[in-house]
Design a protein around this motif. Structure first.
Motif, PDB file in Angstrom:
ATOM      1  N   PHE A  97      15.358   2.864 -11.740  1.00  0.00           N
ATOM      2  CA  PHE A  97      15.685   2.132 -10.516  1.00  0.00           C
ATOM      3  C   PHE A  97      15.466   2.957  -9.250  1.00  0.00           C
ATOM      4  O   PHE A  97      15.388   4.186  -9.280  1.00  0.00           O
ATOM      5  CB  PHE A  97      17.119   1.609 -10.562  1.00  0.00           C
ATOM      6  N   SER A  98      15.370   2.208  -8.179  1.00  0.00           N
ATOM      7  CA  SER A  98      15.293   2.776  -6.833  1.00  0.00           C
ATOM      8  C   SER A  98      16.197   1.955  -5.928  1.00  0.00           C
ATOM      9  O   SER A  98      16.581   0.825  -6.264  1.00  0.00           O
ATOM     10  CB  SER A  98      13.852   2.757  -6.326  1.00  0.00           C
ATOM     11  N   GLY A  99      16.538   2.512  -4.788  1.00  0.00           N
ATOM     12  CA  GLY A  99      17.435   1.788  -3.898  1.00  0.00           C
ATOM     13  C   GLY A  99      17.447   2.363  -2.497  1.00  0.00           C
ATOM     14  O   GLY A  99      16.832   3.395  -2.211  1.00  0.00           O
ATOM     15  N   GLU A 100      18.164   1.675  -1.621  1.00  0.00           N
ATOM     16  CA  GLU A 100      18.321   2.096  -0.229  1.00  0.00           C
ATOM     17  C   GLU A 100      19.757   2.537   0.001  1.00  0.00           C
ATOM     18  O   GLU A 100      20.704   1.827  -0.367  1.00  0.00           O
ATOM     19  CB  GLU A 100      17.970   0.952   0.706  1.00  0.00           C
ATOM     20  N   VAL A 101      19.918   3.703   0.601  1.00  0.00           N
ATOM     21  CA  VAL A 101      21.251   4.221   0.895  1.00  0.00           C
ATOM     22  C   VAL A 101      21.903   3.346   1.964  1.00  0.00           C
ATOM     23  O   VAL A 101      21.313   3.103   3.030  1.00  0.00           O
ATOM     24  CB  VAL A 101      21.173   5.683   1.379  1.00  0.00           C
ATOM     25  N   VAL A 102      23.119   2.875   1.682  1.00  0.00           N
ATOM     26  CA  VAL A 102      23.854   2.081   2.665  1.00  0.00           C
ATOM     27  C   VAL A 102      25.138   2.784   3.126  1.00  0.00           C
ATOM     28  O   VAL A 102      25.705   2.425   4.159  1.00  0.00           O
ATOM     29  CB  VAL A 102      24.199   0.676   2.119  1.00  0.00           C
ATOM     30  N   GLU A 103      25.579   3.794   2.366  1.00  0.00           N
ATOM     31  CA  GLU A 103      26.790   4.528   2.724  1.00  0.00           C
ATOM     32  C   GLU A 103      26.742   5.875   2.015  1.00  0.00           C
ATOM     33  O   GLU A 103      26.205   5.992   0.917  1.00  0.00           O
ATOM     34  CB  GLU A 103      28.033   3.741   2.291  1.00  0.00           C
ATOM     35  N   VAL A 104      27.281   6.907   2.659  1.00  0.00           N
ATOM     36  CA  VAL A 104      27.301   8.233   2.040  1.00  0.00           C
ATOM     37  C   VAL A 104      28.731   8.748   1.970  1.00  0.00           C
ATOM     38  O   VAL A 104      29.565   8.452   2.853  1.00  0.00           O
ATOM     39  CB  VAL A 104      26.412   9.230   2.802  1.00  0.00           C
ATOM     40  N   GLY A 105      29.029   9.514   0.914  1.00  0.00           N
ATOM     41  CA  GLY A 105      30.325  10.148   0.798  1.00  0.00           C
ATOM     42  C   GLY A 105      30.486  11.268   1.807  1.00  0.00           C
ATOM     43  O   GLY A 105      29.509  11.776   2.371  1.00  0.00           O
ATOM     44  N   LYS A 106      31.717  11.710   2.011  1.00  0.00           N
ATOM     45  CA  LYS A 106      32.009  12.667   3.087  1.00  0.00           C
ATOM     46  C   LYS A 106      31.401  14.041   2.845  1.00  0.00           C
ATOM     47  O   LYS A 106      31.265  14.834   3.785  1.00  0.00           O
ATOM     48  CB  LYS A 106      33.521  12.772   3.283  1.00  0.00           C
ATOM     49  N   GLU A 107      31.031  14.348   1.602  1.00  0.00           N
ATOM     50  CA  GLU A 107      30.428  15.660   1.324  1.00  0.00           C
ATOM     51  C   GLU A 107      28.902  15.632   1.366  1.00  0.00           C
ATOM     52  O   GLU A 107      28.255  16.670   1.202  1.00  0.00           O
ATOM     53  CB  GLU A 107      30.883  16.163  -0.053  1.00  0.00           C
ATOM     54  N   VAL A 108      28.301  14.483   1.555  1.00  0.00           N
ATOM     55  CA  VAL A 108      26.839  14.353   1.523  1.00  0.00           C
ATOM     56  C   VAL A 108      26.271  14.606   2.913  1.00  0.00           C
ATOM     57  O   VAL A 108      26.654  13.934   3.883  1.00  0.00           O
ATOM     58  CB  VAL A 108      26.422  12.946   1.035  1.00  0.00           C
ATOM     59  N   ASN A 109      25.366  15.588   3.013  1.00  0.00           N
ATOM     60  CA  ASN A 109      24.794  15.917   4.328  1.00  0.00           C
ATOM     61  C   ASN A 109      23.268  15.909   4.341  1.00  0.00           C
ATOM     62  O   ASN A 109      22.666  16.267   5.362  1.00  0.00           O
ATOM     63  CB  ASN A 109      25.305  17.282   4.815  1.00  0.00           C
TER      64      ASN A 109
END
Length: 377
Positions: free
Chosen positions: A72-84
């Motif tokens: 699968f592939s996808g589009e990021v819609v939200e990131v966790g607080k540790e993701v930079n």
């Protein structure tokens, strides 16, 4: 959100399920494309179930339904607080395997530390071992499991995963101690790929375009549409509906038989035929899954020939310096440069989750079916 849920053997239902939750090191993806895989079909049919409890018991789907979909592939819609290093709007492809890096473990297990993350001591796999798969509207994935698609169409990005599996399996063979090799004293001079499905065609392209093997490559199947692709990509087709495979091997190898056999069809009849197909101490790559309907005693005459069996699962391997899967990066390059072409194999496209039950119940069995992809706008 909506998802296609496998509630029992051959019972796939599209219904509402809870939205996934987001951990600090994860990103929420809106699913854009999902490859419909032969492994999914084996699970759907009840020929395989990799969701085990602590005692190694297969957990029935009726007891714990599964959401399939591991390509699968996808589009990021939200990131966790540790993701930079990822942000909303980024388009990514995913390694569905959860390993030590995915789990933020400081001390890697012995498998992850040696580049064998698919055998991680703490392993789990989305769409395979009970973790939510991508036949859904959304999926949460650890950021290290996500690679930017680099402008690649989303449907092709989803198919990096099976190419990664072929890459990983082929590297396992090259690392094994075998009599016949691509570069030693006893050179591999002929190869038989059993099955001209997507995996078989990817193996053929890998052998021709990446390893630049110029010897005989036989590919067996009974579907002419698949065998046309074998011809296109430089293989010698054997239609087993028209010709006995053992006789074809005997004739086309001038009686030498096969040095390297790739089992990529999941049909257990191959194990009955194998003693008459391979040379003594040949290499056999066990790639296909399923193999219903044969007693294990069929191995007796195969073992008498002392083949080197190589087993390989999945596409995960070592990690790049940023913690992301090295095998997937190499597979992405092979797909983006068309060293391995995936688009010609896609015969069926689905525009909604509601169409997916038909893919499993009907389309998989159509003569014109090779590969299906769910494409969600």
């Amino acid at each position: 959100m909506k998802a296609a849920v496998l509630e029992d053997v051959e019972k796939l239902v599209v219904r509402e399920v809870p939205d996934p939750t987001l951990a600090p090191n994860e990103v929420m993806l809106r699913v854009k494309a999902v490859g419909v895989c032969g492994t999914d079909l084996h699970i759907y049919k009840g020929h395989g179930n990799y969701n085990l409890d602590g005692r190694g018991r297969q957990i029935p789907f009726a007891e714990q339904p599964q959401i399939l979909g591991h390509e699968f592939s996808g589009e990021v819609v939200e990131v966790g607080k540790e993701v930079n290093d990822l942000k909303p709007g980024d388009r990514v492809l995913c390694d569905q395997g959860i390993n030590c890096v995915s789990r933020r473990r400081q001390d890697l297990c012995k498998y992850c530390a040696t580049g064998d993350s698919h055998q991680c001591e703490f392993y789990g796999e989305h769409g395979i071992t009970g973790l939510q798969g991508a036949l859904a509207e959304y999926i949460a994935m650890p950021a290290p499991n996500c690679l930017r698609a680099d402008g690649m169409p989303m449907d092709l990005a989803a198919l990096v995963e099976p190419v990664g599996c072929v890459l990983h399996s082929s590297e396992r063979v090259q690392q094994a101690s075998t009599r016949y090799t691509f570069d030693g004293d006893n050179r591999i001079r002929n190869i038989l790929i059993c099955g001209a499905g997507p995996a078989g065609i990817y193996f053929l392209q890998y052998l021709r375009n990446v390893l630049h093997f110029d010897g005989l490559i036989l590919v067996s199947d009974l579907r002419e549409i698949n065998l046309d692709l074998v011809r296109k990509f430089g293989g010698t087709p054997v239609n087993v509906a028209q010709q006995d495979l053992r006789e074809a091997v005997q004739e086309l190898t001038n009686g030498e038989k096969i040095h390297y056999l790739i089992e990529a069809c999941g049909n257990s009849i191959i194990f009955e035929q194998m003693p008459s197909l391979i040379r003594k101490q040949a290499t056999v790559l066990l790639y296909g899954h399923g193999h219903q309907g044969r007693d294990i005693s069929v191995l007796g005459n195969i073992l008498f020939l002392e083949p080197a069996f190589v087993a390989a699962v999945g596409a995960s391997g070592g990690f790049d310096p940023d913690g992301r899967p090295a095998t997937y990066r190499r597979a992405r390059e092979l797909v983006s440069t068309e060293a391995i072409q995936v688009a010609p194999l896609v015969t069926h496209r689905y525009k909604s989750l509601e169409e997916i039950p038909r893919a499993f119940a009907q389309d998989f069995h159509r003569k014109d079916y090779i590969k299906g992809v769910l494409c969600l706008d």
